[in-house]
Each structure stands twice: as C-alpha cells, then as structure tokens.
Enzyme design. Structure first.
Site, PDB file in Angstrom:
ATOM      1  N   ARG A  96       5.842  -3.982   5.905  1.00 46.14           N
ATOM      2  CA  ARG A  96       4.476  -3.982   5.332  1.00 46.14           C
ATOM      3  C   ARG A  96       3.440  -4.529   6.298  1.00 46.14           C
ATOM      4  O   ARG A  96       2.281  -4.135   6.278  1.00 46.14           O
ATOM      5  CB  ARG A  96       4.446  -4.830   4.058  1.00 46.14           C
ATOM      6  CG  ARG A  96       4.674  -4.047   2.811  1.00 46.14           C
ATOM      7  CD  ARG A  96       6.068  -3.523   2.697  1.00 46.14           C
ATOM      8  NE  ARG A  96       6.110  -2.387   1.793  1.00 46.14           N
ATOM      9  CZ  ARG A  96       7.112  -1.531   1.726  1.00 46.14           C
ATOM     10  NH1 ARG A  96       8.151  -1.656   2.512  1.00 46.14           N
ATOM     11  NH2 ARG A  96       7.060  -0.525   0.891  1.00 46.14           N
ATOM     12  N   CYS A 120       7.804  -2.537  -2.456  1.00 45.47           N
ATOM     13  CA  CYS A 120       8.979  -2.983  -1.714  1.00 45.47           C
ATOM     14  C   CYS A 120       9.807  -3.883  -2.613  1.00 45.47           C
ATOM     15  O   CYS A 120       9.513  -4.029  -3.803  1.00 45.47           O
ATOM     16  CB  CYS A 120       8.585  -3.689  -0.424  1.00 45.47           C
ATOM     17  SG  CYS A 120       7.973  -5.345  -0.644  1.00 45.47           S
ATOM     18  N   ASP A 128      -5.542  -3.010  -1.134  1.00 48.26           N
ATOM     19  CA  ASP A 128      -6.923  -2.721  -1.554  1.00 48.26           C
ATOM     20  C   ASP A 128      -7.932  -3.742  -1.003  1.00 48.26           C
ATOM     21  O   ASP A 128      -9.068  -3.391  -0.689  1.00 48.26           O
ATOM     22  CB  ASP A 128      -7.001  -2.677  -3.091  1.00 48.26           C
ATOM     23  CG  ASP A 128      -6.492  -3.959  -3.734  1.00 48.26           C
ATOM     24  OD1 ASP A 128      -5.360  -4.379  -3.404  1.00 48.26           O
ATOM     25  OD2 ASP A 128      -7.219  -4.549  -4.548  1.00 48.26           O
TER      26      ASP A 128
HETATM   27  N1  EPU Z   1      -2.630  -8.487  -2.816  1.00 51.03           N
HETATM   28  C1  EPU Z   1      -3.463  -7.591  -3.436  1.00 51.03           C
HETATM   29  N2  EPU Z   1      -4.236  -6.772  -2.658  1.00 51.03           N
HETATM   30  C2  EPU Z   1      -4.203  -6.834  -1.293  1.00 51.03           C
HETATM   31  C3  EPU Z   1      -3.360  -7.754  -0.670  1.00 51.03           C
HETATM   32  C4  EPU Z   1      -2.577  -8.582  -1.465  1.00 51.03           C
HETATM   33  O1  EPU Z   1      -3.515  -7.525  -4.656  1.00 51.03           O
HETATM   34  O2  EPU Z   1      -4.937  -6.064  -0.658  1.00 51.03           O
HETATM   35  C5  EPU Z   1      -1.800  -9.362  -3.645  1.00 51.03           C
HETATM   36  C6  EPU Z   1      -0.289  -9.142  -3.426  1.00 51.03           C
HETATM   37  O3  EPU Z   1       0.184  -8.101  -4.222  1.00 51.03           O
HETATM   38  C7  EPU Z   1       0.276 -10.479  -3.805  1.00 51.03           C
HETATM   39  C8  EPU Z   1      -0.790 -11.470  -3.351  1.00 51.03           C
HETATM   40  O4  EPU Z   1      -1.994 -10.705  -3.221  1.00 51.03           O
HETATM   41  O5  EPU Z   1       0.416 -10.575  -5.184  1.00 51.03           O
HETATM   42  C9  EPU Z   1      -0.518 -12.164  -2.058  1.00 51.03           C
HETATM   43  O6  EPU Z   1      -0.166 -11.218  -1.067  1.00 51.03           O
HETATM   44  P1  EPU Z   1      -0.497 -11.432   0.458  1.00 51.03           P
HETATM   45  O7  EPU Z   1      -1.421 -10.355   0.905  1.00 51.03           O
HETATM   46  O8  EPU Z   1      -0.913 -12.846   0.701  1.00 51.03           O
HETATM   47  O9  EPU Z   1       0.917 -11.181   1.125  1.00 51.03           O
HETATM   48  P2  EPU Z   1       1.128 -10.531   2.530  1.00 51.03           P
HETATM   49  O10 EPU Z   1       0.007 -10.915   3.409  1.00 51.03           O
HETATM   50  O11 EPU Z   1       1.479  -9.107   2.377  1.00 51.03           O
HETATM   51  C10 EPU Z   1       2.349 -12.545   3.640  1.00 51.03           C
HETATM   52  C11 EPU Z   1       3.674 -12.768   4.312  1.00 51.03           C
HETATM   53  C12 EPU Z   1       4.763 -12.741   3.240  1.00 51.03           C
HETATM   54  C13 EPU Z   1       4.468 -13.858   2.243  1.00 51.03           C
HETATM   55  C14 EPU Z   1       3.069 -13.651   1.634  1.00 51.03           C
HETATM   56  C15 EPU Z   1       2.653 -14.765   0.711  1.00 51.03           C
HETATM   57  C16 EPU Z   1       3.317 -11.834   6.502  1.00 51.03           C
HETATM   58  C17 EPU Z   1       3.628 -10.771   7.477  1.00 51.03           C
HETATM   59  N3  EPU Z   1       3.897 -11.720   5.301  1.00 51.03           N
HETATM   60  O12 EPU Z   1       2.441 -11.272   3.016  1.00 51.03           O
HETATM   61  O13 EPU Z   1       5.979 -13.018   3.911  1.00 51.03           O
HETATM   62  O14 EPU Z   1       5.419 -13.833   1.206  1.00 51.03           O
HETATM   63  O15 EPU Z   1       2.093 -13.568   2.700  1.00 51.03           O
HETATM   64  O16 EPU Z   1       2.688 -15.985   1.353  1.00 51.03           O
HETATM   65  O17 EPU Z   1       2.591 -12.763   6.798  1.00 51.03           O
HETATM   66  C18 EPU Z   1       8.304 -12.938   4.261  1.00 51.03           C
HETATM   67  O18 EPU Z   1       8.104 -13.469   5.360  1.00 51.03           O
HETATM   68  O19 EPU Z   1       9.452 -12.797   3.784  1.00 51.03           O
HETATM   69  C19 EPU Z   1       7.166 -12.457   3.490  1.00 51.03           C
HETATM   70  C20 EPU Z   1       7.282 -11.597   2.484  1.00 51.03           C
END
Ligand code: EPU
Length: 436
Positions: A96, A120, A128
């Site tokens: 992702r 996933c 979004d």
């Molecule tokens: N979300 C939205 N819209 C968006 C983006 C996110 O609704 O455009 C929601 C997601 O569905 C979720 C929440 O916001 O419910 C938080 O998601 P976030 O965007 O913070 O997650 P991410 O950036 O995709 C990163 C880490 C993840 C970690 C999460 C939360 C990276 C590459 N990945 O993901 O790491 O769980 O932040 O801390 O930095 C892992 O390392 O195993 C992993 C999954």
C-alpha cells in the site's frame, strides 16, 4: 508455500540490535523522486517492502543501489531520469505504501498515474485524503480503470485540514508541498516519529518544513530540492516486538539501538502488566521475572498505543493473569491473528473492534496461517512460549504465509542473531529457514 518451524519454551536472554524503520525508509525512498541529485540513505532495513519500492522506482527510470551488507546499509537513489511516472497495480497491491509516490511525482514531474490500492488483510486502506489534499494544492485528478491520474503545471500552497489522521497521507502531501509555489499549512497531521524523520530528510534536501512531529505542519515551497545524506531512525515496532518477546518468555533481554522515547505507550502498558523495564538513551532492558497481569489496551495514533503493536500485545495478554480488553480503533479488520491464537489454546472473544482475552491459558504448538506483517510477528512470539518446554520431542510449530515472508525473514534473522549473541546461545529457540 513459505513456512517457518519454531520450537519454543526458553526465555530470551541477551542483546539484540534493532534495524532501521521500514515505515520511515519507505517515504524516504519516495522523497528521492523530488530531486535530480542522488539521495543517500543509511540504516535501510532488509525487508521485502524495500525491494518492492526499489522495483517501483526503477520501473519509473530511477537508479537504486541497495547497499545491504555494507556498513550502515547505505542505499543510493538517483531519480535524474524519471521517464514513467506510474505505480502499477501489480506493485501497489502488494504494498500500500506505493501510493507514497503520488505526491512527489506530481510535484516534480507534473503528472502521476498511481493504482488505487484496494483492500488488504487489515482493512480498506482508502487514499481519499491524499487525493483531497492534492486537489487543495491545485492538482487535477481523475480516476479511471482503477488508477488515479493527477496533473499540475506547478502545485501551489494551500490549507489542508485532514478529516482523519493519516500517516502516509501526511507524508505524501508534505512531500508534494515542498515544491509547491507558496506556503502550505497542514492541520490534524499525524505525529508519528516517521513523519518527523521524513521532514528531517526533506529539510536536508533544501525543503523548508516546520512543525513535523506535531499536528500542525507549515511548509514554505521552494523551486528545487537537492541531494542529501540521511540515517533512518530505528524501527520502534521491531523494537517493541522484541520487548514483548522478552517479556512473554520471562527473559532478560536488552533491545539495543532503538529510541525508547518512541516506545512510551508500550513501555507504560508493559509496566502495568508487571514487566520491569529499564531504559537508557538507546536501549531498553526488559525483565519479566514475575507473573504477568492483565491490562486493557486501546490503539490510537501516535503517541498513543500503536495499532502495529496490537497483535503482539494480544499474544502477551494470553499469558497474563485476568481479562484484558484489546480495542482496535485504527483499522477495522486487524484481528486475524486472534483466531490463530485461539487455535493454539488462547481464550479470545472478538466483538466488533474489541477482543476480550482471558488469561492465562497455556499455548500449544499448531500449524497457523499468517495474515499481515504484525499478525505474523504475534504468532512467532506465541510460538516462543508454546508447549512450555524445549525438548527434541516438542511438536514443531509452523507458520505459513504466501505473502508476508519478508517480515518473517527479518524476524528469523534477528532471532538467529539473538540466539548467537545471547548468553543462553542457541538453546533459546530454533527458527528454521522458510521452505518453498
Ligand atoms: N484513512 C482514510 N483515508 C485515507 C488514508 C487513511 O480513511 O486517505 C484511514 C485508514 O483507513 C485508517 C486510518 O485512516 O483507518 C489510518 O490510516 P493511515 O493512513 O494512518 O495508515 P497508513 O499511512 O496507510 C501507516 C503505516 C501502517 C500503520 C498505520 C497506522 C506505513 C507505510 N504504514 O499506514 O503500518 O499501521 O500507518 O499507524 O507507514 C505496518 O507497518 O505493518 C503497517 C500497516
């Protein structure tokens, strides 16, 4: 099918060094898109996602020299000749974080075509907020055939207030705004250490970012960024996973080369569970010489208890005396490990976003299926206490995963390293390499 066989039963004793943070390294690699000059990154971890990001950047025309095995794991990335600003579905679906190239591509190349990630193992993972933020910076965005197409002659500064806190969303838009015309103000940003680390790299590249690591970030756009050299921060989730493994096995473990300040919520919770934790500038010593006590946990954005530690904590809770309620607030489907732990003998009831864990129940070895990276780690550490005694007669515990073996490899490497370096040496436990 990839498989690990683990014989548990002994405490973890010794010192283990933590590697560089995967979730800091991935955006740092994407940041190299923002300049024509080479970016040198040290302390890049040896995990599959890094290889995937390398393939992604190379497919666009970048030169990436991964420096594993050399001092500091030095990796050089040069995006002078980017020809194909596209992140294809085949790569995005396996990782992702590929969407992190969206902002940098539009900022530097004026266009990007990035596959929508889809769902996933841990939830929906929408992007979004990345899209909405880029539109605020003046990008034109269309969506067709499962791809996002974004374009802009030059992005312009804007005011972005995130509806929800997003880690990679904050990183993506922070990167985009570095080359925008004028000032960008971002509010309700993620405060994770990985966001601050990315800003540190970008500022070394000539960006002007203030406030990263807090919920308000201000970025003064510049015309051009240049090359830089940067050392990635230690991986707080890997560190936390080893801390829990030490606590769970009743060991005396020093987790070195980490930043204990990044582990605050976890260490506090473990102390509540009766684990003795000693920290100094860059290590954590964990001693668990008494019965673990149950404690509730609720995942939150940093500096709260990390969702990436929830699965490992649940394994610990199975061995604590009493009832622990584990609440997952970040992702809607992050309890895949619970049923596998139940198969090993745990008493866990999942009710929506809550899992009620009743301990202590003995765990017995079983063949289990891994889902995401952290769920895999939770099952590995469960294996370390399964069946109670290390014996040549112990039943092997096998972990099979078709997609997440990279994570397991890291764990394996570190487990083996730990066994070698520790006083208890190879008696600690045995992890066999994956079989294909
Ligand atoms: N979300 C939205 N819209 C968006 C983006 C996110 O609704 O455009 C929601 C997601 O569905 C979720 C929440 O916001 O419910 C938080 O998601 P976030 O965007 O913070 O997650 P991410 O950036 O995709 C990163 C880490 C993840 C970690 C999460 C939360 C990276 C590459 N990945 O993901 O790491 O769980 O932040 O801390 O930095 C892992 O390392 O195993 C992993 C999954």
């Amino acid at each position: 099918m990839d498989k690990f066989v683990i014989r548990g039963g002994n405490p973890l004793v010794g010192t283990i060094r933590v590697g560089g943070a995967k979730n800091a390294a991935l955006p740092a690699m994407a940041a190299s898109i923002l300049t024509e000059e080479p970016v040198i990154l040290e302390n890049i971890p040896d995990v599959r996602d890094i290889q995937t990001e390398r393939s992604l950047l190379v497919s666009m025309g970048a030169e990436v020299e991964l420096g594993y095995g050399r001092a500091s794991h030095r990796t050089t990335l040069c995006c002078r000749n980017l020809v194909n600003p596209e992140a294809a579905y085949e790569l995005v679906k396996t990782m992702r974080a590929s969407t992190l190239v969206l902002g940098p591509l539009v900022a530097r190349m004026g266009r990007a075509r990035v596959s929508l990630p889809g769902g996933c193992a841990i939830g929906a993972r929408p992007i979004d907020l990345h899209i909405k933020g880029l539109e605020k910076l003046g990008a034109q965005i269309t969506q067709e055939h499962g791809y996002i197409e974004a374009s802009a002659d030059r992005l312009r500064g804007g005011h972005i207030t995130f509806d929800k806190i997003t880690v990679t969303g904050t990183e993506d838009l922070m990167m985009a705004a570095t080359l925008a015309e004028g000032e960008t103000l971002m509010e309700n940003c993620a405060r994770e250490p990985e966001v601050a680390d990315l800003a540190a790299l970008l500022n070394k590249m000539g960006a002007r970012i203030e406030g990263a690591g807090t919920s308000t970030i201000r970025i003064h756009g510049v015309e051009k960024l240049h090359g830089a050299r940067h050392r990635i921060i230690p991986d707080r989730i890997e560190a936390g996973t080893f801390v829990i493994a030490g606590a769970l096995t009743g060991g005396d473990l020093i987790v070195a080369n980490c930043d204990p300040l990044h582990l605050g919520a976890l260490l506090e919770k473990l102390q509540e569970c009766g684990v003795k934790v000693r920290t100094n500038g860059e290590s954590v010593r964990v001693i668990a010489d008494s019965q673990l006590r149950a404690a509730d946990v609720s995942t939150e954005e940093y500096p709260g208890f990390p969702t990436d530690m929830q699965a490992q904590y649940m394994t610990l809770a199975t061995q604590a005396e009493g009832t622990s309620v584990v609440t997952e607030n970040i992702f809607e489907n992050r309890f895949m490990h619970a049923q596998e732990l139940v198969r090993m003998g745990a008493n866990i009831k999942v009710e929506g976003s809550r899992a009620v864990v009743r301990g202590k129940t003995p765990l017995s070895s079983a063949a289990v299926q891994c889902s995401d990276l952290r769920a895999s780690a939770s099952l590995v550490i469960a294996a370390l206490v399964a069946d109670g005694v290390l014996s040549p007669m112990a039943k092997p515990f096998s972990i099979a995963s078709t997609t997440l073996i990279a994570a397991m490899s890291v764990l394996k490497k570190n487990c083996v390293a730990l066994a070698r370096r520790s006083g208890a040496s190879a008696k600690c436990f045995r992890v066999e390499p994956p079989h294909r």
